[in-house]
Write a protein that holds these residues in place. Structure first.
Motif, mmCIF file in Angstrom:
data_model
loop_
_atom_site.group_PDB
_atom_site.id
_atom_site.type_symbol
_atom_site.label_atom_id
_atom_site.label_comp_id
_atom_site.label_asym_id
_atom_site.label_seq_id
_atom_site.Cartn_x
_atom_site.Cartn_y
_atom_site.Cartn_z
ATOM 1 N N TYR A 1 1.032 -1.233 -0.028
ATOM 2 C CA TYR A 1 0.103 -0.070 0.113
ATOM 3 C C TYR A 1 1.107 1.584 -0.122
ATOM 4 O O TYR A 1 1.021 2.020 0.796
ATOM 5 C CB TYR A 1 -0.595 0.423 1.086
ATOM 6 C CG TYR A 1 -2.272 -0.886 1.523
ATOM 7 C CD1 TYR A 1 -3.106 -0.776 0.780
ATOM 8 C CD2 TYR A 1 -2.045 -1.857 1.670
ATOM 9 C CE1 TYR A 1 -4.262 -1.906 0.298
ATOM 10 C CE2 TYR A 1 -2.566 -3.202 1.779
ATOM 11 C CZ TYR A 1 -3.941 -2.975 1.009
ATOM 12 O OH TYR A 1 -5.357 -3.610 0.997
ATOM 13 N N THR B 1 -4.961 -7.287 3.494
ATOM 14 C CA THR B 1 -5.815 -6.446 3.807
ATOM 15 C C THR B 1 -6.900 -6.669 4.175
ATOM 16 O O THR B 1 -7.789 -5.744 3.751
ATOM 17 C CB THR B 1 -6.135 -6.801 2.412
ATOM 18 O OG1 THR B 1 -6.910 -8.471 1.933
ATOM 19 C CG2 THR B 1 -5.233 -6.779 0.885
ATOM 20 N N PHE C 1 -8.830 0.105 2.525
ATOM 21 C CA PHE C 1 -8.574 0.330 1.651
ATOM 22 C C PHE C 1 -8.537 -0.762 0.680
ATOM 23 O O PHE C 1 -8.355 -2.614 0.868
ATOM 24 C CB PHE C 1 -6.789 0.715 0.565
ATOM 25 C CG PHE C 1 -6.584 1.983 1.587
ATOM 26 C CD1 PHE C 1 -7.394 3.299 1.211
ATOM 27 C CD2 PHE C 1 -5.499 2.627 2.781
ATOM 28 C CE1 PHE C 1 -7.138 4.493 3.024
ATOM 29 C CE2 PHE C 1 -5.647 3.230 3.437
ATOM 30 C CZ PHE C 1 -6.227 4.358 3.653
ATOM 31 N N ASN C 2 -9.389 -0.861 -0.719
ATOM 32 C CA ASN C 2 -9.528 -2.320 -1.590
ATOM 33 C C ASN C 2 -8.890 -2.317 -2.409
ATOM 34 O O ASN C 2 -8.134 -1.924 -3.546
ATOM 35 C CB ASN C 2 -10.990 -1.666 -2.365
ATOM 36 C CG ASN C 2 -11.533 -3.218 -2.654
ATOM 37 O OD1 ASN C 2 -10.686 -3.835 -3.200
ATOM 38 N ND2 ASN C 2 -12.553 -2.522 -3.195
ATOM 39 N N ALA C 3 -7.581 -3.594 -2.605
ATOM 40 C CA ALA C 3 -6.766 -3.840 -2.652
ATOM 41 C C ALA C 3 -6.968 -5.632 -3.179
ATOM 42 O O ALA C 3 -7.682 -5.757 -2.692
ATOM 43 C CB ALA C 3 -5.404 -3.642 -2.336
ATOM 44 N N THR D 1 -4.754 -8.647 -4.836
ATOM 45 C CA THR D 1 -3.401 -9.032 -5.422
ATOM 46 C C THR D 1 -3.531 -10.796 -6.184
ATOM 47 O O THR D 1 -3.736 -11.669 -5.090
ATOM 48 C CB THR D 1 -2.633 -9.127 -3.600
ATOM 49 O OG1 THR D 1 -2.141 -8.054 -3.329
ATOM 50 C CG2 THR D 1 -0.698 -10.156 -4.601
ATOM 51 N N GLU E 1 -0.559 -6.478 -8.090
ATOM 52 C CA GLU E 1 -1.603 -5.952 -7.411
ATOM 53 C C GLU E 1 -2.592 -4.239 -7.443
ATOM 54 O O GLU E 1 -1.780 -3.256 -8.577
ATOM 55 C CB GLU E 1 -0.778 -5.381 -6.476
ATOM 56 C CG GLU E 1 -0.004 -6.255 -5.100
ATOM 57 C CD GLU E 1 1.171 -5.424 -4.166
ATOM 58 O OE1 GLU E 1 1.532 -6.729 -3.263
ATOM 59 O OE2 GLU E 1 1.297 -4.320 -4.263
ATOM 60 N N LEU F 1 -4.578 -2.141 -6.398
ATOM 61 C CA LEU F 1 -5.707 -0.974 -5.980
ATOM 62 C C LEU F 1 -6.593 -0.060 -5.917
ATOM 63 O O LEU F 1 -6.388 0.977 -7.779
ATOM 64 C CB LEU F 1 -5.185 0.343 -5.263
ATOM 65 C CG LEU F 1 -5.367 1.340 -3.973
ATOM 66 C CD1 LEU F 1 -5.579 -0.077 -2.891
ATOM 67 C CD2 LEU F 1 -4.650 2.085 -3.932
ATOM 68 N N SER G 1 -5.705 7.598 -4.823
ATOM 69 C CA SER G 1 -4.237 6.249 -4.124
ATOM 70 C C SER G 1 -3.416 8.084 -4.296
ATOM 71 O O SER G 1 -2.184 7.624 -3.878
ATOM 72 C CB SER G 1 -4.025 5.399 -5.322
ATOM 73 O OG SER G 1 -2.878 6.140 -6.316
ATOM 74 N N GLY H 1 -7.653 4.339 -9.263
ATOM 75 C CA GLY H 1 -6.164 3.652 -8.744
ATOM 76 C C GLY H 1 -5.282 3.299 -8.775
ATOM 77 O O GLY H 1 -4.519 4.480 -9.720
#
Length: 518
Positions: A62, A70, A75-77, A79, A150, A152, A156, A170
């Motif tokens: 992040y 996560t 925060f929405n990520a 991988t 990854e 996101l 950001s 993102g």
């Protein structure tokens, strides 16, 4: 001793069985037995932080916050692991990230990869490499040297800083391949598909016995025609990853080289003057419904795009104590592109025409970051405070030439040379750019990690010198952010956040009265 122990266990079992029949009572101490298990309603995390199935990992980088779980990060990520890349037989980044529901593929051709995150258009130039902007290949999207991708979702600016090209929906981050302890990463992979593309890939990874040093190498070659008519792609690439894991420090070095040659890249089709009325009364009445022939070449033959990418980045982390860590990273990239392509336009009267473009491009970038991360407690609250300064400078040497719209006599037979367009190589300094920033964050969490709060902000400054026009763009902004996440259990968390996205403003050109204003 083993035989004696086995006998004692067998004798004890025999006595226990015989007791009800003999009427005797006896007591005997068995050896300790250790029983291990996993609660079936919990998702076990592997050593590599992968969830069951191995295609998705539970951690992500992040940016300024570092690598985090996560489930405790608001925060929405997502991988995607190397297993995903292999399972879907991905050849480029869009094959991977299009699996995310918030991301959709907007690629125009084999020579232009683009996507949208939550409806905001993004592009390859804004991909970060190990959390650092400006280093990833600018015009090449292959993933043969990548271990994880990854994604996101959402603004950001706090986490990664302003994207070089201003994407705000993102961020996509590359995690390069490195040697892993105890895993056999040595492989040769042969591929055939996407038309008549034949590829070969070599992966070799090794670590020392003490696990301190690791080296991973990926070599890749592919050549052949694609599924588009007359289009062919040739790629040679090499990626090297070296790392050292010390007791108080860690060092990482990654480098890559890519040569990517696309002949006759398919490009977009445009329509001119075709309205609903004209389609009904003019075109369809004369020619029937519009149809697209997959085997047609929409434009000129002998177009091409030649790209060479060279990049490298080093990162060092040092633990001053168990509560204080310093880190620094420095990376450089050089990209060279020679691109001849055309627009193809279909008109309402059924005629076709083209417009030719030539783009000579050299892009050089230097990216750096330095920071400190500290941990301390205040009562029952744990704090993780991070301060980081970033600097990204890049220059674009570019010459663009665009021809006029010209009628085409035939759709598939015309070539670039038929129209007497002669383009030479030239790349003048077009613009120089500098992005600097400083971010400060505090991640606060309860002792049981059920609640996590994030508070922070980033000061961002941008400067652009438009050399061809003599204009300069300067601007700065402070972007605050705050967020909270509550972990209900090991499988469910709820969160809320506020964060901004930054993109440079436009400079009004000479066609308007307020020429030069931002």
């Amino acid at each position: 001793m083993k035989k004696q122990q086995q006998y004692r266990n067998w004798l004890c079992a025999a006595l226990l069985v015989s007791l009800p029949f003999t009427g005797y009572a006896a007591e005997y101490q068995l050896d300790d037995i250790v029983v291990t298990g996993v609660r079936v309603h919990e998702a076990p995390i592997t050593e590599n932080n992968e969830v069951p199935g191995g295609q998705v990992a539970r951690t992500a980088d992040y940016g300024v916050l570092g690598n985090r779980d996560t489930m405790t990060t608001p925060f929405n990520a997502t991988t995607f692991t190397d297993k995903t890349i292999t399972d879907v037989q991905a050849s480029n980044i869009t094959d991977v990230i299009a699996m995310d529901a918030s991301t959709n593929n907007q690629t125009l051709s084999g020579a232009s990869q683009a996507w949208a995150i939550r409806g905001f258009r993004a592009q390859q130039q804004d991909v970060s490499f190990n959390g650092l902007h400006g280093i990833a290949p600018r015009f090449y999207t292959g993933v043969e040297g990548i271990d994880r991708v990854e994604v996101l979702k959402g603004a950001s600016a706090l986490l990664y800083g302003m994207s070089p090209n201003g994407s705000v929906g993102g961020n996509v981050n590359y995690v390069p391949k490195r040697a892993k302890q105890g895993e056999n990463q040595n492989s040769v992979k042969l591929t055939y598909g996407d038309g008549k593309q034949f590829g070969q890939q070599l992966d070799y990874g090794v670590r020392t016995n003490d696990n301190k040093w690791g080296v991973h190498f990926t070599g890749y070659h592919t050549n052949g025609s694609t599924s588009f008519k007359d289009e062919a792609i040739k790629t040679n690439s090499a990626f090297l990853g070296v790392d050292r894991q010390g007791s108080h420090s860690r060092f990482y070095f990654d480098a890559g080289y890519v040569y990517n040659n696309i002949e006759n890249p398919q490009y977009r089709v445009q329509f001119s003057g075709i309205t609903n009325t004209k389609i009904q009364n003019n075109y369809i009445g004369q020619h029937g419904m519009l149809s697209a022939d997959h085997n047609a070449k929409y434009g000129l033959a002998d177009t091409y795009r030649h790209v060479t990418e060279k990049f490298g980045v080093a990162r060092y982390e040092y633990d001053f104590s168990k509560h204080l860590t310093g880190f620094a990273a420095l990376g450089m990239r050089e990209t060279k592109m020679d691109y001849v392509y055309n627009d193809f336009r279909y008109r309402a009267n059924g005629s076709t025409e083209y417009r030719l473009h030539n783009n000579n491009h050299i892009n050089k970038a230097i990216s750096a970051e330095v920071g400190l991360k500290g941990q301390f407690d205040t009562g029952s609250i744990k704090h993780e405070v991070t301060g980081v300064a970033t600097r990204l400078a890049w220059k674009r040497y570019m010459t663009n030439e665009t021809g006029d719209w010209t009628a085409m006599s035939k759709l598939t037979a015309n070539t670039v040379s038929d129209y007497d367009h002669t383009y030479g190589w030239g790349a003048e300094l077009n613009d120089s750019n500098l992005l600097t920033g400083f971010a400060l964050t505090d991640v606060m969490s309860t002792k049981d990690d059920k609640w996590t709060f994030v508070l922070g902000g980033r000061y961002q400054h941008i400067k652009q010198n438009l050399n061809k026009t003599g204009k300069t763009y300067k601007e700065h902004a402070f972007s605050p952010a705050f967020a909270v996440v509550h972990k209900l259990n090991d499988r469910t968390s709820v969160y809320a956040n506020y964060m901004q996205g930054l993109t440079a403003g436009d400079i009004v050109d000479s066609n308007y009265a307020n020429d030069g204003e931002v």
